[in-house]
Design an enzyme around this catalytic site. Structure first.
Site, PDB file in Angstrom:
ATOM      1  N   CYS B 161       0.830  -1.380  -0.076  1.00  0.00           N
ATOM      2  CA  CYS B 161      -0.189  -0.128   0.017  1.00  0.00           C
ATOM      3  C   CYS B 161       0.858   1.417  -0.086  1.00  0.00           C
ATOM      4  O   CYS B 161       0.389   2.619   0.040  1.00  0.00           O
ATOM      5  CB  CYS B 161      -0.991   0.024   1.054  1.00  0.00           C
ATOM      6  SG  CYS B 161      -2.006  -1.674   1.037  1.00  0.00           S
ATOM      7  N   HIS B 289      -2.415   7.808   6.535  1.00  0.00           N
ATOM      8  CA  HIS B 289      -2.622   6.771   5.819  1.00  0.00           C
ATOM      9  C   HIS B 289      -4.094   6.349   6.198  1.00  0.00           C
ATOM     10  O   HIS B 289      -4.976   5.724   5.457  1.00  0.00           O
ATOM     11  CB  HIS B 289      -1.634   5.547   6.348  1.00  0.00           C
ATOM     12  CG  HIS B 289      -1.694   4.239   5.307  1.00  0.00           C
ATOM     13  ND1 HIS B 289      -1.830   4.230   4.131  1.00  0.00           N
ATOM     14  CD2 HIS B 289      -1.618   3.039   5.773  1.00  0.00           C
ATOM     15  CE1 HIS B 289      -1.711   2.935   3.916  1.00  0.00           C
ATOM     16  NE2 HIS B 289      -1.927   2.102   4.802  1.00  0.00           N
ATOM     17  N   HIS B 323      -9.816   1.996   1.045  1.00  0.00           N
ATOM     18  CA  HIS B 323      -8.668   1.765   0.846  1.00  0.00           C
ATOM     19  C   HIS B 323      -8.271   1.150  -0.229  1.00  0.00           C
ATOM     20  O   HIS B 323      -8.450   0.085  -0.768  1.00  0.00           O
ATOM     21  CB  HIS B 323      -7.847   0.814   2.120  1.00  0.00           C
ATOM     22  CG  HIS B 323      -6.376   0.678   2.012  1.00  0.00           C
ATOM     23  ND1 HIS B 323      -5.434   1.323   1.204  1.00  0.00           N
ATOM     24  CD2 HIS B 323      -5.644   0.023   2.878  1.00  0.00           C
ATOM     25  CE1 HIS B 323      -4.481   1.026   1.634  1.00  0.00           C
ATOM     26  NE2 HIS B 323      -4.433   0.428   2.718  1.00  0.00           N
TER      27      HIS B 323
END
Lengths: 261, 394
Positions: B161, B289, B323
């Site tokens: 990620c 994040h 996400h």
């Protein structure tokens, strides 16, 4: 365009137990016998991680250990670049196979092993290193892309950089899409300074040439592994020769390495 | 480092296609998340899905690249005048002087997964696939490079990620070394079974829309997105924003959990600020994040608090987009640039009561306010972290 010093080489391949063995073969001093790939268990990994670790990560870490050896370069201080076209096909296969079941079950370990940067994760756990790590892919030119990025980092960022290029055969039926006979990993430890007597200096540049250098004839059987593009450079090193090799495409141009030793 | 100008930017996510639709959703507080309607999946979850990909194949000379991931790349590239901006940069610099560095985690794996599901036909379906153009990791960079007519260095970066944040660092190095004058960076990740079942297996998938930093947060919502930025050392036209700094680090701790004290995250953020010569007090907003998993938000909070104390506003925009994994870096870079350009500080959508254990200043409600510098965090499996600092240009 870029000039870096080579401080270590690691190799794990079929019939190529380590760089010392590979050096004899690529120089033509010893014959290559086709053999099954035997990957040593990376000593750097804690026991629990050795069990969880996937095949691609084991291969990558084994080559990394060979390159850093007992040497003067503590692993904790190395930035890393991992280059692989296909990551771990066995994990991809296992995950995809589970989706064919009526009630798919995926193991957490398999999922975290499926990420392309799984070797970077295990490297981090093994070394406790906070240094940056980049995992990249450029299909058949993954070695060249990895060397290019590792050399850029060694030139511009503080500290040495360990490049690890690796690829394994994919299991059936993935092999229908991407056949490959042998696994191979090559690791190169690069630094900006010739500290402590480097093995060689590498001057890297991009040229508008199409073709990578031919493989050493004895190892042509490894040619469908993207990491085999490193072998012409390893042959120069093994023979202690100066010379130029073309290592694969970076974008539309060819990465040319002039090796001085 | 010398600032790199963001002279082109485009995005497609569950918020819509293009920067205007994306910003409208941010401003209006409209989430892109919906109950999963993607593939049969026996667990309740919400997803950030991009509509219309099923009927928008890659055709013509590049048809061999057709897969969901490259369709999403194609959709994003067509937004916001991006292809025109790249064409102008190509005229100025030459195709060989522009790099293509893109992040993804699963590339075109979906069609391989679906081939396995049709077990009687798996072999025939796989034998007919163009592996390099669709399933392989490099497929994305190769497709975009071909589509934009660029010849500079190209690679796909896959650090989970953090993938499409780390490409900004690579581009900065290439330009600093004088090898390139510009770079197309960004990334694409699309919905697939691997990530749905995978995050479920780790018990990181929420059954509800994700609630980053909420005291009742219980996991993430997966989204898909594609986005691209054109970075130039000297832009041809006026650029709204610039990359001022980047920081990369590793946790060296665990495969799928962050370092609990946020040590790696702190290192990445500090390095980004140091490269820019910016003090923590000069950062106006931190785009977290902020995945909504208990462990991520706790570790990130520890790092943000260590660097910024309780002073600097921080929020997660994943309640809007989900996400987007390998695309999270570019999605949140685009949001950061939009916020700088338009003086907008987004809150944390879906979050009702912030976790009292978190000590940094988590903003829930969006507000209009001028911003000069925004820090964006992206952290990934394998413990790879990247932080990007953006500022208003000029």
């Amino acid at each position: 365009m870029m000039r870096v010093f080579l401080h270590g080489v690691g190799v794990v391949g079929p019939g190529l137990e380590n760089w010392a063995a590979c050096r004899e073969v690529v120089s033509g001093r010893a014959p290559w016998g086709e053999a099954a790939l035997r990957v040593p268990v990376p000593a750097m990994l804690p026991l629990t991680e050795r069990r969880r670790c996937n095949a691609a990560s084991r291969l990558a870490l084994a080559a990394a250990e060979d390159a850093i050896g007992a040497g003067d370069w503590p692993a904790v201080g190395l930035a890393t670049v991992f280059a692989s076209a296909d990551g771990d096909g066995a994990v991809t296969h296992a995950l995809c196979q589970s989706f064919a079941a009526r009630e798919p079950e995926v193991s957490p370990t398999q999922f975290h092993n499926s990420v392309h940067n799984a070797p970077a994760g295990y490297w981090g756990i093994a070394t406790r290193s906070a240094r940056p790590s980049t995992s990249l892919a450029a299909d058949q030119d993954s070695f060249a892309a990895g060397l290019f990025e590792a050399a850029l980092q060694a030139t511009l960022e503080p500290g040495p950089v360990l490049l690890v290029a690796f690829d394994l055969p994919l299991p059936h039926p993935l092999a229908l899409m991407r056949p490959r006979r042998h696994g191979l990993a090559v690791a190169l430890l690069l630094g900006r300074e010739p500290r402590g007597g480097a093995l060689a200096a590498l001057a890297l540049r991009l040229e508008p040439e199409a073709m990578a250098s031919p493989l050493p004839p004895a190892l042509e059987a490894l040619g469908d592994n993207p990491t085999a593009r490193a072998l012409p450079l390893l042959a120069l090193l093994a023979r202690g020769e100066q010379g130029e090799v073309r290592l694969g495409a970076v974008g539309a141009r060819q990465l040319v390495a002039r090796c001085e030793q | 480092m010398r600032p790199l100008f963001v002279s082109g930017l485009c995005i497609a996510s569950a918020l819509g296609a293009g920067l205007e639709e994306s910003f409208a959703a941010l401003r209006n507080g409209t989430s892109g998340l919906r109950p999963n309607d993607f593939e049969p999946f026996p667990h309740p979850t919400w997803i950030g899905r991009v509509d219309g990909l099923e009927s928008a194949p890659v055709t013509g000379a590049l048809a061999r690249f057709d897969c969901r991931n490259n369709r999403l790349a194609q959709l994003a590239l067509a937004q916001d005048g991006f292809e025109q901006a790249v064409a102008r940069a190509r005229e100025r610099h030459g195709a060989a002087r522009i790099a293509v560095l893109l992040g993804t985690t699963t590339s075109g794996i979906l069609e391989t997964e679906l081939a396995y599901r049709r077990s009687a036909e798996t072999e025939r379906l796989l034998a007919a696939r163009d592996y390099a153009a669709t399933h392989g990791m490099f497929s994305l960079a190769e497709f975009v490079r071909a589509r934009l007519g660029l010849e500079g260095p190209a690679a796909t970066v896959s650090n989970a990620c953090a993938s499409s944040a780390k490409v900004f660092a690579q581009a900065a190095r290439l330009i600093e070394a004088g090898i390139c004058d510009a770079a197309v960076v960004g990334g694409v990740d699309s919905l697939c079974l691997t990530t749905l079942y995978g995050f479920r297996s780790l018990e990181l998938l929420s059954a509800e829309p994700c609630r980053p930093c909420d005291e009742r947060r219980d996991g993430l919502s997966i989204g898909e997105a594609g986005g691209f930025a054109l970075l130039e050392k000297a832009p041809g036209a006026k650029a709204a924003a610039a990359l001022l700094g980047y920081g990369e680090s590793s946790d060296g701790y665990h495969m799928s959990s962050p370092h609990p004290g946020g040590a790696g995250a702190l290192l990445a953020m500090s390095d980004a600020l140091a490269r820019a010569g910016v003090r923590p007090g000069e950062v106006d907003y931190v785009n977290l994040h902020g995945t909504g998993t208990p462990a991520n938000d706790r570790a990130e909070d520890a790092a943000v608090h260590a660097l910024f104390g309780a002073a600097t506003p921080a929020s997660s925009t994943k309640g809007w987009t989900g996400h987007t994994l390998g695309a999270a870096g570019i999605v949140e870079a685009a949001i950061s640039v939009l916020c700088l350009e338009r003086g907008f500080l987004p809150g944390t959508l879906n979050t009702g009561r912030p976790d009292p254990a978190l000590r940094s200043r988590v903003v829930l409600e969006s507000e209009q306010r001028p911003l000069s510098r925004v820090l964006s965090n992206s952290f990934g499996f394998g413990g790879n972290n990247c932080s990007l600092l953006f500022g208003r240009a000029g």
